[in-house]
Design an enzyme around this catalytic site. Structure first.
Site, PDB file in Angstrom:
ATOM      1  N   ASP A  33      13.940 -44.739  31.836  1.00 30.03           N
ATOM      2  CA  ASP A  33      14.787 -45.035  32.859  1.00 30.03           C
ATOM      3  C   ASP A  33      14.515 -46.247  33.600  1.00 30.03           C
ATOM      4  O   ASP A  33      15.320 -46.694  34.744  1.00 30.03           O
ATOM      5  CB  ASP A  33      15.044 -43.949  33.837  1.00 30.03           C
ATOM      6  CG  ASP A  33      13.837 -43.406  34.758  1.00 30.03           C
ATOM      7  OD1 ASP A  33      12.654 -44.235  34.573  1.00 30.03           O
ATOM      8  OD2 ASP A  33      13.953 -42.365  35.235  1.00 30.03           O
ATOM      9  N   GLY A  34      13.416 -46.922  33.549  1.00 28.50           N
ATOM     10  CA  GLY A  34      12.867 -48.253  34.106  1.00 28.50           C
ATOM     11  C   GLY A  34      12.033 -47.976  35.078  1.00 28.50           C
ATOM     12  O   GLY A  34      11.595 -48.800  35.872  1.00 28.50           O
ATOM     13  N   GLU A  35      11.583 -46.399  35.578  1.00 27.23           N
ATOM     14  CA  GLU A  35      11.059 -46.518  36.773  1.00 27.23           C
ATOM     15  C   GLU A  35       9.445 -46.798  36.350  1.00 27.23           C
ATOM     16  O   GLU A  35       9.026 -46.516  35.158  1.00 27.23           O
ATOM     17  CB  GLU A  35      10.856 -44.955  37.125  1.00 27.23           C
ATOM     18  CG  GLU A  35      12.131 -44.535  37.934  1.00 27.23           C
ATOM     19  CD  GLU A  35      12.355 -43.208  38.528  1.00 27.23           C
ATOM     20  OE1 GLU A  35      11.265 -42.620  38.331  1.00 27.23           O
ATOM     21  OE2 GLU A  35      13.053 -42.796  39.142  1.00 27.23           O
ATOM     22  N   GLN A  90      11.044 -63.593  54.091  1.00 31.69           N
ATOM     23  CA  GLN A  90      12.364 -63.054  54.914  1.00 31.69           C
ATOM     24  C   GLN A  90      11.829 -62.405  55.994  1.00 31.69           C
ATOM     25  O   GLN A  90      11.690 -61.365  56.155  1.00 31.69           O
ATOM     26  CB  GLN A  90      12.938 -62.071  53.941  1.00 31.69           C
ATOM     27  CG  GLN A  90      13.718 -62.527  52.833  1.00 31.69           C
ATOM     28  CD  GLN A  90      14.551 -61.542  51.989  1.00 31.69           C
ATOM     29  OE1 GLN A  90      15.520 -60.812  52.727  1.00 31.69           O
ATOM     30  NE2 GLN A  90      14.297 -61.287  50.729  1.00 31.69           N
ATOM     31  N   HIS A 130       3.818 -67.034  54.720  1.00 30.61           N
ATOM     32  CA  HIS A 130       5.081 -68.280  55.101  1.00 30.61           C
ATOM     33  C   HIS A 130       4.690 -68.776  56.658  1.00 30.61           C
ATOM     34  O   HIS A 130       4.409 -69.711  57.026  1.00 30.61           O
ATOM     35  CB  HIS A 130       6.207 -67.971  54.789  1.00 30.61           C
ATOM     36  CG  HIS A 130       7.348 -69.085  55.084  1.00 30.61           C
ATOM     37  ND1 HIS A 130       7.002 -70.213  54.171  1.00 30.61           N
ATOM     38  CD2 HIS A 130       7.930 -69.130  55.894  1.00 30.61           C
ATOM     39  CE1 HIS A 130       8.022 -71.129  54.895  1.00 30.61           C
ATOM     40  NE2 HIS A 130       8.672 -70.599  55.666  1.00 30.61           N
ATOM     41  N   ASP A 168       8.118 -80.696  54.762  1.00 26.47           N
ATOM     42  CA  ASP A 168       8.685 -80.475  55.824  1.00 26.47           C
ATOM     43  C   ASP A 168       7.723 -80.290  57.195  1.00 26.47           C
ATOM     44  O   ASP A 168       6.522 -80.348  56.819  1.00 26.47           O
ATOM     45  CB  ASP A 168       9.767 -78.998  55.924  1.00 26.47           C
ATOM     46  CG  ASP A 168       9.043 -77.886  55.449  1.00 26.47           C
ATOM     47  OD1 ASP A 168       7.776 -77.805  56.050  1.00 26.47           O
ATOM     48  OD2 ASP A 168       9.599 -77.197  54.818  1.00 26.47           O
ATOM     49  N   LYS A 192      13.435 -81.812  56.239  1.00 29.77           N
ATOM     50  CA  LYS A 192      14.096 -81.012  54.932  1.00 29.77           C
ATOM     51  C   LYS A 192      15.212 -80.092  55.724  1.00 29.77           C
ATOM     52  O   LYS A 192      15.218 -79.477  56.748  1.00 29.77           O
ATOM     53  CB  LYS A 192      13.115 -79.982  54.392  1.00 29.77           C
ATOM     54  CG  LYS A 192      13.696 -79.064  53.297  1.00 29.77           C
ATOM     55  CD  LYS A 192      12.809 -78.449  52.458  1.00 29.77           C
ATOM     56  CE  LYS A 192      12.619 -77.058  53.054  1.00 29.77           C
ATOM     57  NZ  LYS A 192      11.628 -76.168  52.082  1.00 29.77           N
ATOM     58  N   ARG A 194      17.906 -77.532  54.239  1.00 28.30           N
ATOM     59  CA  ARG A 194      18.099 -76.414  52.905  1.00 28.30           C
ATOM     60  C   ARG A 194      19.810 -76.468  52.689  1.00 28.30           C
ATOM     61  O   ARG A 194      20.313 -76.073  53.717  1.00 28.30           O
ATOM     62  CB  ARG A 194      17.491 -75.101  53.310  1.00 28.30           C
ATOM     63  CG  ARG A 194      17.739 -74.045  51.888  1.00 28.30           C
ATOM     64  CD  ARG A 194      16.663 -73.078  51.896  1.00 28.30           C
ATOM     65  NE  ARG A 194      15.489 -73.337  51.376  1.00 28.30           N
ATOM     66  CZ  ARG A 194      15.002 -73.906  50.375  1.00 28.30           C
ATOM     67  NH1 ARG A 194      15.880 -73.718  49.388  1.00 28.30           N
ATOM     68  NH2 ARG A 194      13.839 -73.788  49.791  1.00 28.30           N
ATOM     69  N   ASP A 218       2.632 -77.987  49.767  1.00 23.67           N
ATOM     70  CA  ASP A 218       3.355 -76.961  50.343  1.00 23.67           C
ATOM     71  C   ASP A 218       2.758 -75.809  50.236  1.00 23.67           C
ATOM     72  O   ASP A 218       1.881 -75.628  49.459  1.00 23.67           O
ATOM     73  CB  ASP A 218       4.919 -77.037  49.705  1.00 23.67           C
ATOM     74  CG  ASP A 218       6.144 -76.755  50.710  1.00 23.67           C
ATOM     75  OD1 ASP A 218       5.728 -76.058  51.663  1.00 23.67           O
ATOM     76  OD2 ASP A 218       7.163 -76.626  50.180  1.00 23.67           O
TER      77      ASP A 218
HETATM   78  C1  R5P Z   1       9.923 -73.372  52.930  1.00 26.62           C
HETATM   79  O1  R5P Z   1       9.879 -73.419  54.134  1.00 26.62           O
HETATM   80  C2  R5P Z   1       8.566 -73.239  51.880  1.00 26.62           C
HETATM   81  O2  R5P Z   1       7.615 -73.919  52.547  1.00 26.62           O
HETATM   82  C3  R5P Z   1       8.849 -73.952  50.846  1.00 26.62           C
HETATM   83  O3  R5P Z   1       9.090 -75.354  51.088  1.00 26.62           O
HETATM   84  C4  R5P Z   1      10.054 -73.527  50.005  1.00 26.62           C
HETATM   85  O4  R5P Z   1       9.877 -72.033  50.129  1.00 26.62           O
HETATM   86  C5  R5P Z   1       9.897 -73.727  48.692  1.00 26.62           C
HETATM   87  O5  R5P Z   1      11.059 -73.055  47.845  1.00 26.62           O
HETATM   88  P1  R5P Z   1      11.595 -74.052  46.518  1.00 26.62           P
HETATM   89  O6  R5P Z   1      10.566 -74.258  45.570  1.00 26.62           O
HETATM   90  O7  R5P Z   1      12.811 -73.016  46.020  1.00 26.62           O
HETATM   91  O8  R5P Z   1      12.395 -75.060  47.313  1.00 26.62           O
END
Ligand code: R5P
Length: 290
Positions: A33-35, A90, A130, A168, A192, A194, A218
């Site tokens: 069932d995927g579990e 998130q 992050h 960024d 940057k 988005r 990054d």
């Molecule tokens: C965003 O602020 C992070 O530092 C990365 O720049 C970002 O999450 C990278 O995601 P993607 O490769 O999808 O652009």
């Protein structure tokens, strides 16, 4: 004992080797069932260190199962190492159809997963989340580990007047750390914006990159949208060679192709996410934290 999540098997083995501790056997099943079912049938001892990147929802569930299995086997102390913590980006309530806005009725997903992980562990370490503040979401002591100085290790020794570029402003600290670890060069950043989950717009700074090698730094390469835009800008400005480096080489979908088409000379990452580009191991910083 060291217990490995399914996405962190090389790193967990490396940590076990450094510590001269046993690597527990683990089993991963998927039912019709995927579990999922993740188990550590021979677990024993006073302390267990679970090393598990939660690169997907499945691996997050596996981690919860391993924690439960280990506690159920009578282990007194459980340390959870999240080399990569999924959902950490998130870290605020987020509306996908209106990025930048927050509204009630939307979850803080990083907090939700942190709370779940906290229920069956005594301590958490996570590598370059992050934002370090994500550690405050755990109900047990949680600390970030910084792997960025290691990113200088695989870079070529012969970089010409290198410039270390953050795509960024938030990643400028990382770029400066890599520059310091490399030992020479300057650091700068782009602005940057988005546009969507996969598309970003990069506004270049006025840094002169002609006749210089460039290294874009990054925390994560996910879809490659950010990194490929930064590489394209540097290529258009006649940087000699352009390298991309990150802590977490998620590289989903066509990310690697996007970077190659933009003109990258090489891509480097660590083993927080085990990929072909994981030239750097974070085992030493995990071991030092334990
Ligand atoms: C965003 O602020 C992070 O530092 C990365 O720049 C970002 O999450 C990278 O995601 P993607 O490769 O999808 O652009």
């Amino acid at each position: 004992m060291i217990v490995s999540g399914s996405a962190s098997q090389s790193l967990a083995a490396s940590v076990a080797g450094h510590l001269d501790e046993s690597l527990a056997s683990v089993e991963f099943h998927r039912f019709p069932d995927g579990e999922l079912l993740a188990a550590a049938p021979d677990i024993e001892g006073r302390r267990a260190v679970i090393v598990a990147s939660t690169v997907s929802s499945d691996t997050h569930v596996e981690l919860l199962q391993l924690q439960d299995a280990v506690r159920g086997a009578g282990v007194e102390e459980i340390v959870t190492v999240l080399p990569y913590m999924g959902y950490a980006r998130q870290d605020a309530a987020y509306r996908p159809d209106a990025p930048g806005t927050t509204e009630s009725g939307y979850p803080v997903s990083a907090r939700a997963v942190a709370r779940a992980i906290s229920t069956t562990t005594d301590r958490v370490f996570t590598v370059n989340p992050h934002e370090d503040a994500v550690c405050d979401f755990f109900d047990v002591p949680a600390s970030p580990l910084d792997a960025s100085p290691l990113l200088a290790d695989p870079l070529p020794d012969d970089l010409t007047d290198p410039v270390f570029i953050a795509p960024d402003a938030n990643a400028l600290d990382l770029a400066e750390t890599v520059r310091d670890a490399y030992g020479t060069g300057t650091a700068d950043y782009f602005e940057k914006t988005r546009r969507s989950g996969t598309e970003v717009e990069i506004a270049p700074s006025d840094v002169d990159v002609g006749d210089r090698d460039a290294v874009v730094v990054d925390d994560i390469i996910a879809t490659g949208g950010t990194m490929s835009e930064a590489i394209a800008v540097l290529d258009a400005r006649d940087a000699v060679r352009i390298f991309a480096t990150c802590v977490h080489p998620m590289l989903t979908r066509s990310a690697h192709t996007r970077l190659a088409r933009a003109g990258v000379a090489a891509v480097y990452g660590t083993d927080t996410i085990e990929r072909a580009v994981s030239d750097v191991s974070v085992a030493s910083i995990v071991v030092d934290a334990l």
